[in-house]
Write a protein that holds these residues in place. Structure first.
Motif, mmCIF file in Angstrom:
data_model
loop_
_atom_site.group_PDB
_atom_site.id
_atom_site.type_symbol
_atom_site.label_atom_id
_atom_site.label_comp_id
_atom_site.label_asym_id
_atom_site.label_seq_id
_atom_site.Cartn_x
_atom_site.Cartn_y
_atom_site.Cartn_z
ATOM 1 N N THR A 1 31.270 31.445 1.439
ATOM 2 C CA THR A 1 32.407 31.852 0.609
ATOM 3 C C THR A 1 31.987 32.019 -0.843
ATOM 4 O OG1 THR A 1 33.878 30.694 2.124
ATOM 5 C CG2 THR A 1 34.789 31.297 -0.009
ATOM 6 N N THR A 2 31.192 31.109 -1.353
ATOM 7 C CA THR A 2 30.682 31.237 -2.726
ATOM 8 C C THR A 2 29.841 32.503 -2.861
ATOM 9 O OG1 THR A 2 30.737 28.852 -3.113
ATOM 10 C CG2 THR A 2 29.236 30.147 -4.494
ATOM 11 N N THR A 3 29.016 32.774 -1.868
ATOM 12 C CA THR A 3 28.168 33.967 -1.891
ATOM 13 C C THR A 3 29.020 35.231 -1.943
ATOM 14 O OG1 THR A 3 26.406 32.807 -0.704
ATOM 15 C CG2 THR A 3 26.373 35.219 -0.622
ATOM 16 N N ARG A 4 30.055 35.293 -1.121
ATOM 17 C CA ARG A 4 30.929 36.473 -1.099
ATOM 18 C C ARG A 4 31.667 36.648 -2.431
ATOM 19 N NH1 ARG A 4 33.147 38.388 4.128
ATOM 20 N NH2 ARG A 4 31.854 37.562 5.808
ATOM 21 N N VAL A 5 32.212 35.563 -2.957
ATOM 22 C CA VAL A 5 32.935 35.649 -4.229
ATOM 23 C C VAL A 5 31.977 36.062 -5.344
ATOM 24 C CG1 VAL A 5 34.232 34.341 -5.971
ATOM 25 C CG2 VAL A 5 34.769 34.065 -3.539
ATOM 26 N N ALA A 6 30.787 35.493 -5.357
ATOM 27 C CA ALA A 6 29.793 35.854 -6.379
ATOM 28 C C ALA A 6 29.477 37.341 -6.320
ATOM 29 C CB ALA A 6 28.526 35.028 -6.188
ATOM 30 N N SER A 7 29.304 37.866 -5.129
ATOM 31 C CA SER A 7 29.050 39.293 -4.971
ATOM 32 C C SER A 7 30.228 40.112 -5.504
ATOM 33 C CB SER A 7 28.795 39.620 -3.497
ATOM 34 O OG SER A 7 28.655 41.008 -3.312
ATOM 35 N N ASP A 8 31.442 39.692 -5.163
ATOM 36 C CA ASP A 8 32.629 40.394 -5.658
ATOM 37 C C ASP A 8 32.720 40.355 -7.181
ATOM 38 O OD1 ASP A 8 33.430 41.118 -3.125
ATOM 39 O OD2 ASP A 8 35.017 39.607 -2.973
ATOM 40 N N LEU A 9 32.200 39.303 -7.787
ATOM 41 C CA LEU A 9 32.217 39.172 -9.248
ATOM 42 C C LEU A 9 31.088 39.959 -9.920
ATOM 43 C CD1 LEU A 9 33.078 35.373 -9.568
ATOM 44 C CD2 LEU A 9 34.575 37.327 -10.108
ATOM 45 N N GLY A 10 30.239 40.587 -9.104
ATOM 46 C CA GLY A 10 29.183 41.432 -9.656
ATOM 47 C C GLY A 10 27.811 40.806 -9.749
ATOM 48 N N TYR A 11 27.655 39.605 -9.249
ATOM 49 C CA TYR A 11 26.334 38.977 -9.260
ATOM 50 C C TYR A 11 25.465 39.554 -8.150
ATOM 51 C CZ TYR A 11 28.388 35.462 -12.309
ATOM 52 O OH TYR A 11 29.009 34.840 -13.355
ATOM 53 N N GLN A 12 24.177 39.633 -8.399
ATOM 54 C CA GLN A 12 23.202 39.942 -7.360
ATOM 55 C C GLN A 12 22.866 38.594 -6.716
ATOM 56 O OE1 GLN A 12 19.730 41.979 -8.798
ATOM 57 N NE2 GLN A 12 18.608 41.651 -6.909
ATOM 58 N N VAL A 13 23.094 38.466 -5.411
ATOM 59 C CA VAL A 13 23.009 37.156 -4.763
ATOM 60 C C VAL A 13 21.915 37.136 -3.702
ATOM 61 C CG1 VAL A 13 24.297 35.334 -3.575
ATOM 62 C CG2 VAL A 13 25.512 36.918 -5.086
ATOM 63 N N THR A 14 21.174 36.025 -3.692
ATOM 64 C CA THR A 14 20.200 35.734 -2.644
ATOM 65 C C THR A 14 20.691 34.489 -1.918
ATOM 66 O OG1 THR A 14 18.398 36.670 -3.947
ATOM 67 C CG2 THR A 14 17.785 35.171 -2.158
ATOM 68 N N PHE A 15 20.877 34.619 -0.614
ATOM 69 C CA PHE A 15 21.355 33.526 0.250
ATOM 70 C C PHE A 15 20.157 32.971 0.994
ATOM 71 C CE2 PHE A 15 22.922 32.085 4.389
ATOM 72 C CZ PHE A 15 24.032 31.324 4.062
ATOM 73 N N VAL A 16 19.849 31.679 0.770
ATOM 74 C CA VAL A 16 18.665 31.073 1.386
ATOM 75 C C VAL A 16 19.099 30.318 2.635
ATOM 76 C CG1 VAL A 16 16.597 29.696 1.014
ATOM 77 C CG2 VAL A 16 17.674 30.889 -0.919
ATOM 78 N N SER A 17 18.998 30.994 3.734
ATOM 79 C CA SER A 17 19.549 30.542 5.007
ATOM 80 C C SER A 17 19.031 29.183 5.462
ATOM 81 C CB SER A 17 19.244 31.605 6.055
ATOM 82 O OG SER A 17 19.713 31.230 7.291
ATOM 83 N N ASP A 18 17.714 28.967 5.363
ATOM 84 C CA ASP A 18 17.162 27.709 5.873
ATOM 85 C C ASP A 18 17.351 26.540 4.911
ATOM 86 O OD1 ASP A 18 15.224 28.741 4.102
ATOM 87 O OD2 ASP A 18 13.554 27.948 5.272
ATOM 88 N N ALA A 19 17.984 26.797 3.776
ATOM 89 C CA ALA A 19 18.352 25.721 2.846
ATOM 90 C C ALA A 19 19.864 25.528 2.873
ATOM 91 C CB ALA A 19 17.858 26.025 1.441
ATOM 92 N N THR A 20 20.448 25.833 4.046
ATOM 93 C CA THR A 20 21.858 25.550 4.277
ATOM 94 C C THR A 20 21.954 24.646 5.500
ATOM 95 O OG1 THR A 20 22.365 27.397 5.783
ATOM 96 C CG2 THR A 20 22.529 27.833 3.401
ATOM 97 N N GLY A 21 23.096 24.035 5.661
ATOM 98 C CA GLY A 21 23.303 23.176 6.819
ATOM 99 C C GLY A 21 24.729 23.278 7.316
#
Length: 186
Positions: free
Chosen positions: A120-140
């Motif tokens: 959700t943070t990633t999606r909102v950040a993208s909507d706000l215009g940020y270029q986002v990198t989601f680090v999958s293996d550093a999530t749980g």
């Protein structure tokens, strides 16, 4: 362009919940610390986001003492710490203002729960215009059961990667980011 690492909800509140024993990434702090080191080496801002539900009486109620970073995380006193009360790190915080003050336009996201607060943070950040990198293996995350059907954690992560990639974020791994940093240092 300035960057920030956003570490979402890697907090003791999750470790004391019964479903923690089913998490897909019990060693998440190791991967997060690797990202923190990469961010610091690059001069990026490190932001720690903690989920808080004051007065709830559950593990997210700060009065119970679990709304704190997990032991072993490499926090520095100059890092930004944000308390949120919604699923994403922007809606109920001053995070966007803090990032704007620092000139941040690129974000790296990681943390707990892959499909909930981190996605959700990633999606909102993208909507706000940020270029986002989601680090999958550093999530749980952990398996989710609804209507008698259980979705395993691995499928939840895969689904999140699939829906974020090329729409809201670049999806990558800690190893890939470390490799890129080594190549850029040459």
């Amino acid at each position: 362009m300035s960057r920030a690492l956003i570490v979402i909800d890697v907090q003791d509140s999750f470790r004391v919940r019964p479903d923690w024993e089913h998490t897909n990434n019990p060693g998440i702090t190791d991967k997060v610390n690797r990202l923190v080191r990469l961010a610091r080496d690059a001069g990026d801002t490190v932001v720690w986001v903690l989920h808080s539900e004051p007065g709830s009486g559950d593990v997210f109620d700060p009065a119970l003492g679990h709304v704190r970073l997990m032991a072993g995380l490499e926090q520095h006193e100059d890092d930004l710490v944000v308390l949120k009360t919604s699923h994403n790190a922007f809606t109920t915080t001053n995070l966007q203002q803090e990032l704007t003050l620092r000139g941040v336009r690129e974000l790296t996201t990681c943390g707990i729960r892959t499909e909930q607060c981190v996605e959700t943070t990633t999606r909102v950040a993208s909507d706000l215009g940020y270029q986002v990198t989601f680090v999958s293996d550093a999530t749980g995350t952990h398996p989710i059961t609804r209507d008698g059907v259980t979705l395993p954690a691995e499928e939840i992560v895969r689904r999140t990667e699939f829906v974020l990639a090329d729409r809201f974020a670049t999806v990558t791994t800690v190893d890939a980011l470390e490799q890129r940093a080594r190549e850029e240092a040459r």
